[in-house]
Design a protein around this motif. Sequence first.
Motif, short mmCIF file in Angstrom:
data_model
loop_
_atom_site.label_atom_id
_atom_site.label_comp_id
_atom_site.label_asym_id
_atom_site.label_seq_id
_atom_site.Cartn_x
_atom_site.Cartn_y
_atom_site.Cartn_z
N THR A 156 -8.20 77.13 -20.79
CA THR A 156 -8.66 75.84 -21.31
C THR A 156 -7.62 74.77 -21.02
O THR A 156 -6.42 74.98 -21.26
CB THR A 156 -8.90 75.91 -22.84
N VAL A 185 -11.76 72.49 -8.80
CA VAL A 185 -12.93 73.04 -9.48
C VAL A 185 -14.03 71.99 -9.59
O VAL A 185 -13.80 70.92 -10.18
CB VAL A 185 -12.55 73.53 -10.89
N ARG A 187 -16.98 70.01 -11.22
CA ARG A 187 -17.27 69.82 -12.65
C ARG A 187 -18.48 70.62 -13.11
O ARG A 187 -18.53 71.08 -14.27
CB ARG A 187 -17.48 68.33 -12.91
N HIS A 189 -19.54 73.50 -11.85
CA HIS A 189 -19.47 74.88 -11.35
C HIS A 189 -19.83 75.85 -12.47
O HIS A 189 -19.52 75.62 -13.64
CB HIS A 189 -18.03 75.15 -10.88
N VAL A 192 -17.92 76.53 -16.07
CA VAL A 192 -17.15 75.35 -16.50
C VAL A 192 -17.90 74.65 -17.63
O VAL A 192 -19.08 74.32 -17.50
CB VAL A 192 -16.93 74.37 -15.34
N ILE A 208 -11.66 71.08 -20.96
CA ILE A 208 -12.35 71.87 -19.94
C ILE A 208 -12.07 73.35 -20.18
O ILE A 208 -10.91 73.77 -20.20
CB ILE A 208 -11.89 71.47 -18.53
N LEU A 210 -12.71 77.16 -18.84
CA LEU A 210 -13.04 77.92 -17.63
C LEU A 210 -13.26 79.38 -18.03
O LEU A 210 -12.34 80.04 -18.51
CB LEU A 210 -11.91 77.81 -16.62
N VAL A 213 -14.47 81.60 -13.91
CA VAL A 213 -14.87 80.69 -12.83
C VAL A 213 -14.36 81.25 -11.51
O VAL A 213 -13.15 81.43 -11.32
CB VAL A 213 -14.30 79.28 -13.07
#
Length: 385
Positions: A156, A185, A187, A189, A192, A208, A210, A213
Amino acid sequence: MDFTFTEEQQAAAEAAKAVFSSAPPDGVPSPALTPGAVADDLDRRLWGKAADADLLGLLLDPRYGGAGLDSIALCLVLREAGRVLARVPLLESTAAALAVQRYGGEELCAAVLPAVGRGELVLTVAPHGRTGHDAAELAVQARQDGDGGAWVLEGTQTAVPWAHSADRVLVPAHTGAGRTLLALVPRDHPGVTLAPQISTSGERLAEIRLDAVRLDSSAVLTTDGAWEWLRDLLTCGTCALALGLGEAVLALTSSYTSKREQFGFPLATFQAVAVQAADRYIDLRAMEATLWQAAWRLATDGAGAPAAPGALPVAGDIAVAKIWAAEGVRRVVQTAQHLHGGFGAATDYPLHRYHAWAKQLELSLGPAAAHEEALGDLLAAHPLG
């Protein structure tokens, strides 16, 4: 060290003045008048003007449609952006794009950089880590599937600027083996998730997350030192924004105290007022000198020039510039509030907007105390002879 700007750098600054003159601070949404975030998106009109003026590709190589300029030119442009509180991710997108150019493969560069320069693709960076106090690269862990396979990201990042508006986010991550990499990355994806946050200036940030991912290895920059270089560029650019903001605030204060009268005389003629304004002018000149020293070191570091005997690494100049920027912009805005009296808090006057943005810039990428500690560590490791 040479503080003489080249014709190309001066041209970039003039172009920035022309673009940002169309964005008066009175038009910037006020965090005091807007519940929640002041806006859902960046200023797309201003972003388009910056693209039309070729400001978004200043540092990119000409083969990607850029001007091939350096960090000094970027700071000159950011200085103008700071004067008007420009609501565009010029620093973050430019810095991320330059990191891709320096450390990414040709395929990634060709796919990303021309679109960035045209303003069609917006990049940002996640520089604050999980809490804002720990190292940003420790907030996300990266592992690779097999030899040369895809990378998997977990973790995160908090307070990511412009994340809701950007198309891709450059995320620092660690491998668990002492290595730091940068992952570009998308946005949207899979895996996410963006949670809304709000900055001191009222701008919309994001946490954010992850979750497993997966990224192709071509979207991951694995060169040692890439994150440290990017962090230095972001810090230097933040100092340029703070300088422009501080200069605008001092000009606002000068105009106000020259017109406002007390006992039949302009406030500016009173010695106590003049002395405080002079002190803040000295702060700004120190902010400017340390900024250009840091920007010059960034522009020449690794360019083949021998380092001065006993000189600190470029991180030392960055730390000095950030110390002056953080403390200087705070003092400038506080003095402005004091000299304006109650009028400085009026929401139909732009000073309160500058105050909110100044506090955000002061603490962004570490307050003065954090950089004083970093400078102390550098001095201990590199004693000056």
